[in-house]
Design a protein around this motif. Sequence first.
Motif, PDB file in Angstrom:
ATOM      1  N   ALA A  86     -20.822  -9.393 -18.508  1.00 32.41           N
ATOM      2  CA  ALA A  86     -20.789  -8.516 -19.677  1.00 32.41           C
ATOM      3  C   ALA A  86     -19.793  -8.971 -20.726  1.00 32.41           C
ATOM      4  CB  ALA A  86     -20.467  -7.085 -19.238  1.00 32.41           C
ATOM      5  N   ARG A  87     -18.600  -9.404 -20.299  1.00 29.31           N
ATOM      6  CA  ARG A  87     -17.528  -9.700 -21.246  1.00 29.31           C
ATOM      7  C   ARG A  87     -17.358 -11.179 -21.578  1.00 29.31           C
ATOM      8  NH1 ARG A  87     -12.153  -6.935 -19.328  1.00 29.31           N
ATOM      9  NH2 ARG A  87     -11.486  -8.067 -21.208  1.00 29.31           N
ATOM     10  N   TYR A  88     -17.798 -12.051 -20.671  1.00 27.75           N
ATOM     11  CA  TYR A  88     -17.648 -13.497 -20.878  1.00 27.75           C
ATOM     12  C   TYR A  88     -18.951 -14.202 -20.507  1.00 27.75           C
ATOM     13  CZ  TYR A  88     -12.767 -11.938 -20.474  1.00 27.75           C
ATOM     14  OH  TYR A  88     -11.581 -11.263 -20.618  1.00 27.75           O
ATOM     15  N   PRO A  89     -20.044 -13.885 -21.210  1.00 28.90           N
ATOM     16  CA  PRO A  89     -21.340 -14.466 -20.823  1.00 28.90           C
ATOM     17  C   PRO A  89     -21.384 -15.987 -20.881  1.00 28.90           C
ATOM     18  CG  PRO A  89     -21.496 -13.283 -22.918  1.00 28.90           C
ATOM     19  CD  PRO A  89     -20.184 -12.923 -22.323  1.00 28.90           C
ATOM     20  N   MET A  90     -20.573 -16.607 -21.745  1.00 32.09           N
ATOM     21  CA  MET A  90     -20.582 -18.076 -21.766  1.00 32.09           C
ATOM     22  C   MET A  90     -20.058 -18.649 -20.460  1.00 32.09           C
ATOM     23  SD  MET A  90     -17.474 -19.078 -24.381  1.00 32.09           S
ATOM     24  CE  MET A  90     -15.836 -18.376 -24.255  1.00 32.09           C
ATOM     25  N   LEU A  91     -19.130 -17.959 -19.799  1.00 32.92           N
ATOM     26  CA  LEU A  91     -18.617 -18.432 -18.520  1.00 32.92           C
ATOM     27  C   LEU A  91     -19.665 -18.249 -17.431  1.00 32.92           C
ATOM     28  CD1 LEU A  91     -16.430 -19.527 -16.684  1.00 32.92           C
ATOM     29  CD2 LEU A  91     -15.419 -17.233 -16.592  1.00 32.92           C
ATOM     30  N   SER A  92     -20.338 -17.124 -17.412  1.00 33.60           N
ATOM     31  CA  SER A  92     -21.398 -16.907 -16.442  1.00 33.60           C
ATOM     32  C   SER A  92     -22.505 -17.943 -16.606  1.00 33.60           C
ATOM     33  CB  SER A  92     -21.977 -15.498 -16.609  1.00 33.60           C
ATOM     34  OG  SER A  92     -23.043 -15.275 -15.712  1.00 33.60           O
ATOM     35  N   ALA A  93     -22.878 -18.218 -17.855  1.00 37.75           N
ATOM     36  CA  ALA A  93     -23.940 -19.194 -18.114  1.00 37.75           C
ATOM     37  C   ALA A  93     -23.508 -20.604 -17.709  1.00 37.75           C
ATOM     38  CB  ALA A  93     -24.327 -19.166 -19.588  1.00 37.75           C
ATOM     39  N   ALA A  94     -22.248 -20.948 -17.983  1.00 37.82           N
ATOM     40  CA  ALA A  94     -21.751 -22.281 -17.627  1.00 37.82           C
ATOM     41  C   ALA A  94     -21.753 -22.477 -16.118  1.00 37.82           C
ATOM     42  CB  ALA A  94     -20.346 -22.479 -18.178  1.00 37.82           C
ATOM     43  N   LEU A  95     -21.306 -21.462 -15.388  1.00 30.25           N
ATOM     44  CA  LEU A  95     -21.304 -21.548 -13.930  1.00 30.25           C
ATOM     45  C   LEU A  95     -22.720 -21.697 -13.390  1.00 30.25           C
ATOM     46  CD1 LEU A  95     -18.644 -18.804 -13.395  1.00 30.25           C
ATOM     47  CD2 LEU A  95     -18.465 -21.086 -12.382  1.00 30.25           C
ATOM     48  N   SER A  96     -23.650 -20.984 -13.948  1.00 25.51           N
ATOM     49  CA  SER A  96     -25.034 -21.038 -13.482  1.00 25.51           C
ATOM     50  C   SER A  96     -25.691 -22.376 -13.804  1.00 25.51           C
ATOM     51  CB  SER A  96     -25.850 -19.900 -14.116  1.00 25.51           C
ATOM     52  OG  SER A  96     -25.333 -18.646 -13.712  1.00 25.51           O
ATOM     53  N   ALA A  97     -25.158 -23.085 -14.791  1.00 28.85           N
ATOM     54  CA  ALA A  97     -25.717 -24.388 -15.179  1.00 28.85           C
ATOM     55  C   ALA A  97     -25.152 -25.533 -14.347  1.00 28.85           C
ATOM     56  CB  ALA A  97     -25.444 -24.646 -16.662  1.00 28.85           C
ATOM     57  N   GLY A  98     -24.140 -25.265 -13.548  1.00 27.85           N
ATOM     58  CA  GLY A  98     -23.468 -26.329 -12.823  1.00 27.85           C
ATOM     59  C   GLY A  98     -24.119 -26.658 -11.501  1.00 27.85           C
ATOM     60  N   ALA A  99     -24.117 -27.928 -11.140  1.00 24.77           N
ATOM     61  CA  ALA A  99     -24.481 -28.426  -9.809  1.00 24.77           C
ATOM     62  C   ALA A  99     -25.824 -27.859  -9.332  1.00 24.77           C
ATOM     63  CB  ALA A  99     -23.371 -28.112  -8.815  1.00 24.77           C
ATOM     64  N   SER A 100     -25.854 -27.337  -8.100  1.00 26.48           N
ATOM     65  CA  SER A 100     -27.061 -26.750  -7.514  1.00 26.48           C
ATOM     66  C   SER A 100     -26.682 -25.405  -6.902  1.00 26.48           C
ATOM     67  CB  SER A 100     -27.630 -27.666  -6.434  1.00 26.48           C
ATOM     68  OG  SER A 100     -26.717 -27.770  -5.348  1.00 26.48           O
ATOM     69  N   ALA A 101     -27.683 -24.624  -6.540  1.00 22.21           N
ATOM     70  CA  ALA A 101     -27.405 -23.310  -5.956  1.00 22.21           C
ATOM     71  C   ALA A 101     -26.570 -23.431  -4.690  1.00 22.21           C
ATOM     72  CB  ALA A 101     -28.720 -22.596  -5.659  1.00 22.21           C
ATOM     73  N   GLN A 102     -26.869 -24.438  -3.879  1.00 24.68           N
ATOM     74  CA  GLN A 102     -26.116 -24.610  -2.636  1.00 24.68           C
ATOM     75  C   GLN A 102     -24.647 -24.891  -2.907  1.00 24.68           C
ATOM     76  OE1 GLN A 102     -28.967 -26.075  -3.466  1.00 24.68           O
ATOM     77  NE2 GLN A 102     -30.386 -26.230  -1.725  1.00 24.68           N
ATOM     78  N   LEU A 103     -24.377 -25.765  -3.862  1.00 23.74           N
ATOM     79  CA  LEU A 103     -22.987 -26.089  -4.185  1.00 23.74           C
ATOM     80  C   LEU A 103     -22.282 -24.905  -4.834  1.00 23.74           C
ATOM     81  CD1 LEU A 103     -23.342 -29.749  -5.454  1.00 23.74           C
ATOM     82  CD2 LEU A 103     -22.086 -28.994  -3.441  1.00 23.74           C
ATOM     83  N   ARG A 104     -22.974 -24.168  -5.694  1.00 20.33           N
ATOM     84  CA  ARG A 104     -22.348 -23.009  -6.339  1.00 20.33           C
ATOM     85  C   ARG A 104     -21.964 -21.941  -5.319  1.00 20.33           C
ATOM     86  NH1 ARG A 104     -26.530 -24.067 -10.127  1.00 20.33           N
ATOM     87  NH2 ARG A 104     -27.800 -22.322  -9.357  1.00 20.33           N
ATOM     88  N   ASN A 105     -22.722 -21.866  -4.231  1.00 15.78           N
ATOM     89  CA  ASN A 105     -22.408 -20.900  -3.183  1.00 15.78           C
ATOM     90  C   ASN A 105     -21.147 -21.266  -2.422  1.00 15.78           C
ATOM     91  OD1 ASN A 105     -24.584 -19.214  -3.671  1.00 15.78           O
ATOM     92  ND2 ASN A 105     -25.927 -20.243  -2.215  1.00 15.78           N
ATOM     93  N   LEU A 106     -20.734 -22.527  -2.477  1.00 13.00           N
ATOM     94  CA  LEU A 106     -19.581 -22.995  -1.724  1.00 13.00           C
ATOM     95  C   LEU A 106     -18.379 -23.302  -2.613  1.00 13.00           C
ATOM     96  CD1 LEU A 106     -18.532 -23.838   1.091  1.00 13.00           C
ATOM     97  CD2 LEU A 106     -19.448 -26.129   0.633  1.00 13.00           C
ATOM     98  N   ALA A 107     -18.616 -23.891  -3.766  1.00 11.63           N
ATOM     99  CA  ALA A 107     -17.528 -24.360  -4.637  1.00 11.63           C
ATOM    100  C   ALA A 107     -16.669 -23.203  -5.137  1.00 11.63           C
ATOM    101  CB  ALA A 107     -18.103 -25.128  -5.817  1.00 11.63           C
ATOM    102  N   THR A 108     -15.391 -23.466  -5.315  1.00 10.74           N
ATOM    103  CA  THR A 108     -14.430 -22.451  -5.744  1.00 10.74           C
ATOM    104  C   THR A 108     -13.978 -22.674  -7.180  1.00 10.74           C
ATOM    105  OG1 THR A 108     -12.531 -23.730  -4.975  1.00 10.74           O
ATOM    106  CG2 THR A 108     -13.582 -22.245  -3.379  1.00 10.74           C
ATOM    107  N   THR A 109     -13.321 -21.679  -7.724  1.00 13.32           N
ATOM    108  CA  THR A 109     -12.814 -21.762  -9.091  1.00 13.32           C
ATOM    109  C   THR A 109     -11.832 -22.919  -9.251  1.00 13.32           C
ATOM    110  OG1 THR A 109     -13.090 -19.376  -9.400  1.00 13.32           O
ATOM    111  CG2 THR A 109     -11.560 -20.504 -10.886  1.00 13.32           C
ATOM    112  N   ALA A 110     -10.825 -22.994  -8.368  1.00 13.83           N
ATOM    113  CA  ALA A 110      -9.834 -24.064  -8.475  1.00 13.83           C
ATOM    114  C   ALA A 110     -10.459 -25.422  -8.223  1.00 13.83           C
ATOM    115  CB  ALA A 110      -8.688 -23.818  -7.498  1.00 13.83           C
ATOM    116  N   GLY A 111     -11.347 -25.490  -7.238  1.00 16.42           N
ATOM    117  CA  GLY A 111     -11.985 -26.763  -6.935  1.00 16.42           C
ATOM    118  C   GLY A 111     -12.841 -27.263  -8.080  1.00 16.42           C
TER     119      GLY A 111
END
Length: 328
Positions: A86-111
């Motif tokens: 709701a407040r930072y849609p560009m961040l949500s969209a950027a995260l969803s555009a990264g890597a693959s679903a499997q990696l997004r399920n495991l990867a962390t913010t700091a990593g």
Amino acid sequence: MREFAYERATDAEQAVAAVLADPDAVFLGAGTNLVDHLKLGIIAPAKLVDVSRLPFDQVSPLPDGGVRIGAAVRNADLAAHPVIRARYPMLSAALSAGASAQLRNLATTAGNLLQRTRCPYFQDSTVPCNKRDPGSGCSAIGGFDRDQAILGASDQCIATHPSDMAVAMAASGAVVQVLGARGEREIPVTELYRLPGDDPERDTVLEHGDLITAVDLPALDWAATSTYRKVRDRASFAFALVSVAVAVDIADGVVRDVRIAFGGVAATPWRARRAEAELRGRAATEAHFAAAADAELADARPQRQNGFKVPLARNTLVATLRELSGLR
């Protein structure tokens, strides 16, 4: 693969102390980038200090209205978080555009923030790479350079930073919370990364033993009018050729404020401060959007095969600004 010792940290202070005690120790989070490089023989630490179970997996409000993202929050969870959407849609969209679903399920913010700035030559230990082996040379210069940097590169390295999330965080003005030998300190995301210069082996300003514990997003109300656009060779599991994160505040047809960052064009998420300055106080028109893009890209220095990135970055920024401003 070199044999290594393993230690599971029970708190952040213990984790930092364990890495500080061994100059050849590193932190292990989800390992989506680190383990790849262990297998390839690109890195060979003597010790891994596991921080994956530290209590940094929450998204929480800050007293000033901002949001704190724990270092261990998974990329998929952060992308789907209702406050972020709701407040930072560009961040949500950027995260969803990264890597693959499997990696997004495991990867962390700091990593995600700390994945290596790299190109294919970095991951091939049979060829020279100044980032992997300082002083050996840069195989990308004069080699396959289609995906490489057009801004901020040096004669030592022309690799780009691969993170999508970091681009949106740079645009939002995010601040990294760090615990290390000097205690707790804050580093803006835009100051976390280094341009290659003469020592491209150092991607960030972090010191040995520095542990990212959280990332703070500012209380930027108008960031709700934001988006992330990524141009790549295929629709999934591909780094950006060019990407852009934009948040804009327009009133009565005039740009009151704007935040812009590019990805895929430099060794860092590239905060487009020239473009921002060109737009503030100007009418929200396509001509002004194009002039702002031209100002930011005036210092672009493409390689032999990636000159297309200059007009691609220009057109991507203009198209994104048109979308957010409602121009037809």
